[in-house]
Design an enzyme around this catalytic site. Structure first.
Site, short mmCIF file in Angstrom:
data_model
loop_
_atom_site.label_atom_id
_atom_site.label_comp_id
_atom_site.label_asym_id
_atom_site.label_seq_id
_atom_site.Cartn_x
_atom_site.Cartn_y
_atom_site.Cartn_z
N ASP A 1 -6.53 16.65 -2.95
CA ASP A 1 -6.57 15.93 -4.23
C ASP A 1 -6.74 16.87 -5.42
O ASP A 1 -5.99 16.79 -6.39
CB ASP A 1 -7.72 14.91 -4.26
CG ASP A 1 -7.44 13.71 -3.36
OD1 ASP A 1 -6.73 13.89 -2.35
OD2 ASP A 1 -7.93 12.62 -3.67
N ARG B 1 -23.92 14.96 -8.83
CA ARG B 1 -22.97 14.96 -9.96
C ARG B 1 -23.51 15.62 -11.23
O ARG B 1 -22.79 16.40 -11.87
CB ARG B 1 -22.49 13.53 -10.27
CG ARG B 1 -21.84 12.85 -9.08
CD ARG B 1 -20.67 13.65 -8.53
NE ARG B 1 -20.19 13.06 -7.29
CZ ARG B 1 -20.01 13.75 -6.17
NH1 ARG B 1 -20.24 15.04 -6.12
NH2 ARG B 1 -19.58 13.14 -5.09
N SER C 1 -12.74 8.67 2.78
CA SER C 1 -13.22 9.38 1.60
C SER C 1 -14.62 9.88 1.92
O SER C 1 -15.52 9.08 2.17
CB SER C 1 -13.24 8.44 0.39
OG SER C 1 -13.99 9.04 -0.64
N ASP D 1 -18.76 7.99 -9.47
CA ASP D 1 -18.84 9.43 -9.74
C ASP D 1 -18.27 9.82 -11.10
O ASP D 1 -18.80 10.67 -11.79
CB ASP D 1 -18.19 10.22 -8.61
CG ASP D 1 -19.04 10.19 -7.35
OD1 ASP D 1 -20.28 10.11 -7.48
OD2 ASP D 1 -18.48 10.24 -6.24
N1 ARG Z 1 -21.13 5.18 -3.06
C1 ARG Z 1 -21.86 6.42 -3.13
C2 ARG Z 1 -22.37 6.63 -4.53
O1 ARG Z 1 -21.83 6.08 -5.46
C3 ARG Z 1 -21.03 7.59 -2.65
C4 ARG Z 1 -19.83 7.95 -3.51
C5 ARG Z 1 -19.06 9.17 -3.07
N2 ARG Z 1 -18.71 9.14 -1.68
C6 ARG Z 1 -17.47 9.12 -1.19
N3 ARG Z 1 -17.36 9.01 0.10
N4 ARG Z 1 -16.42 9.23 -1.93
O2 ARG Z 1 -23.32 7.35 -4.72
#
Ligand code: ARG
Length: 403
Positions: A16, A96, A179, A125
């Site tokens: 990606d 993040r 993911s 995110d």
């Molecule tokens: N749902 C979780 C959060 O918002 C994880 C998000 C990222 N994880 C992922 N598998 N893309 O903190």
């Protein structure tokens, strides 16, 4: 479209962000600097350098952020016993703001006017990255290709890669992958069959914890040392924050500690289902509550528990660098002055249970609580008056109700 001079991209080296790199170079026609953070995701990072070089990137940053991640983000959060919606240890949420902080730092250093990330338009995110950038440097623009380009599916993404000679690993051609987001605190897996919450997650989604049925039959006993609310040692051995969390991940993973299958409410509005593995974090949460149980005053402990959901929600929603999070953090940190001592836990087939705790700053008094004869003066008649006065209003209320 606004003219952009230079972009710093949060780059994993995966498919990606490789496509995003190419897209940014083409769309903006400017220099792109790549930033790859080692957060303990357990992946080789050198391939990211090779791929960035191949894509013509001149300034490639690969930075080991493991110690900073654990000491300045994970441990402060654990001091609060933070859980989102009662269960989620916030493993992606807390990473993040750290990545955003470094994106902004590099942007300033190299004179870039924008940063870019590969988070999609449906997730949390993107919000976390961008709120953090807003709070740290409002002059820096954020580019989120997933919200801008007209690639709408995995198929179209692969077509774009093919057209631009970006190598697609053969296992990525067939079925779409889950993911996954991994770091020293957790592994999160979403997507594919997990999108049906009525369906049981397949065994192979779990990556860093063994199935509880395969966990050792013998329990393992570990002792964790705490100083002022933070873990500092395991079984008497002092270690750095990142080394400690790595060790707890190993211990927990072996005993199947820290699996969670959760449907949560995303900030952006929808519910989502994910599988989380947080072995070390789960051990540390139990241990921290254990040491707090003997070192915190009751009202202090209860106040912490009252603000905890609010604090956790701030982190989940991306407000790490917001004044109210910092205010709550000051309160939490202040509460930890005497949260020192040792906690012993038993790890056994999915559980991490506190079995003993001790502290030089303990508030626990065996003399006071004992069922036996005690030297400490405690007048049992005081309890009678205490109950009589607390019951005063209940007696009035019951009499009025005609009971
Ligand atoms: N749902 C979780 C959060 O918002 C994880 C998000 C990222 N994880 C992922 N598998 N893309 O903190």
């Amino acid at each position: 479209m606004t003219k952009i001079e230079k972009i710093v991209l949060s780059y994993s080296g995966g498919l990606d962000t490789s496509i995003i790199l190419k897209w940014l170079q083409e769309t903006y026609g400017c220099e792109v600097v790549t930033f790859t953070a080692d957060l303990g995701q357990g992946e080789e990072l050198e391939p990211a350098r090779a791929k960035a070089e191949m894509a013509g990137v001149k300034d490639i940053r690969i930075v080991d952020l493991r110690e900073e991640f654990v000491s300045d983000f994970v441990f402060p959060m654990l001091r609060a016993n933070a859980l989102y919606e009662g269960q989620y240890l916030l493993g992606s949420s807390i990473a993040r703001p750290l990545i955003a902080k470094h994106l902004v730092g590099i942007a300033r250093e190299v004179g870039a006017d924008a940063v870019a990330h590969g988070a999609t338009g449906k997730g949390n995110d993107q919000i976390r990255f961008e709120l953090a950038v807003n709070a740290l440097d409002p002059s820096i623009k954020v580019i989120a290709p997933w919200r801008q380009w007209n690639i709408r599916s995995r198929m179209q993404l692969l077509e774009y890669a093919e057209k631009h000679h970006i190598p697609v690993p053969s296992d990525k051609r067939g079925e779409a992958p889950f993911s996954i987001d991994a770091n020293l605190l957790h592994t999160s897996t979403e997507g594919k069959s997990l999108e049906n919450p009525a369906e049981v997650a397949p065994d192979h989604v779990y990556q860093r914890t063994v199935d509880p049925l395969d966990a050792p039959d013998a329990p393992e006993i570990i002792t964790i040392g705490f100083e002022r609310g933070d873990p500092v040692s395991v079984n008497g051995k002092s270690m750095t924050p990142a080394a400690l969390l790595t060790e707890f991940n190993e211990l927990g993973g072996r005993h199947s500690v820290g699996r969670l299958d959760l449907v949560e409410n995303r900030f952006i509005g929808m519910k989502s289902r994910g599988i989380y593995e947080t072995p070390g974090g789960t051990i540390l949460l139990a241990a921290h509550r254990g040491i707090e149980s003997i070192t915190l005053d009751r009202a202090a402990a209860h106040l912490k528990d009252e603000i905890m959901p609010r604090y956790a929600e701030l982190i989940y929603n991306g407000f790490w660098f917001a004044p109210e999070r910092e205010m709550l953090q000051a309160l939490i940190d202040h509460s930890q002055a005497f949260v020192s001592g040792e906690v012993t836990l038993r790890l056994y087939k999915g559980s991490a249970s506190v079995i003993s705790r001790a502290s030089p700053c303990s508030l626990y008094s065996a003399d006071l609580v004992t069922f036996e004869e005690s030297a400490i003066a405690f007048d049992h008649h005081d309890a009678e008056g205490f109950i009589r006065l607390n019951g005063l209003r209940l007696r009035s209320w019951a009499a009025r109700n005609g009971r």
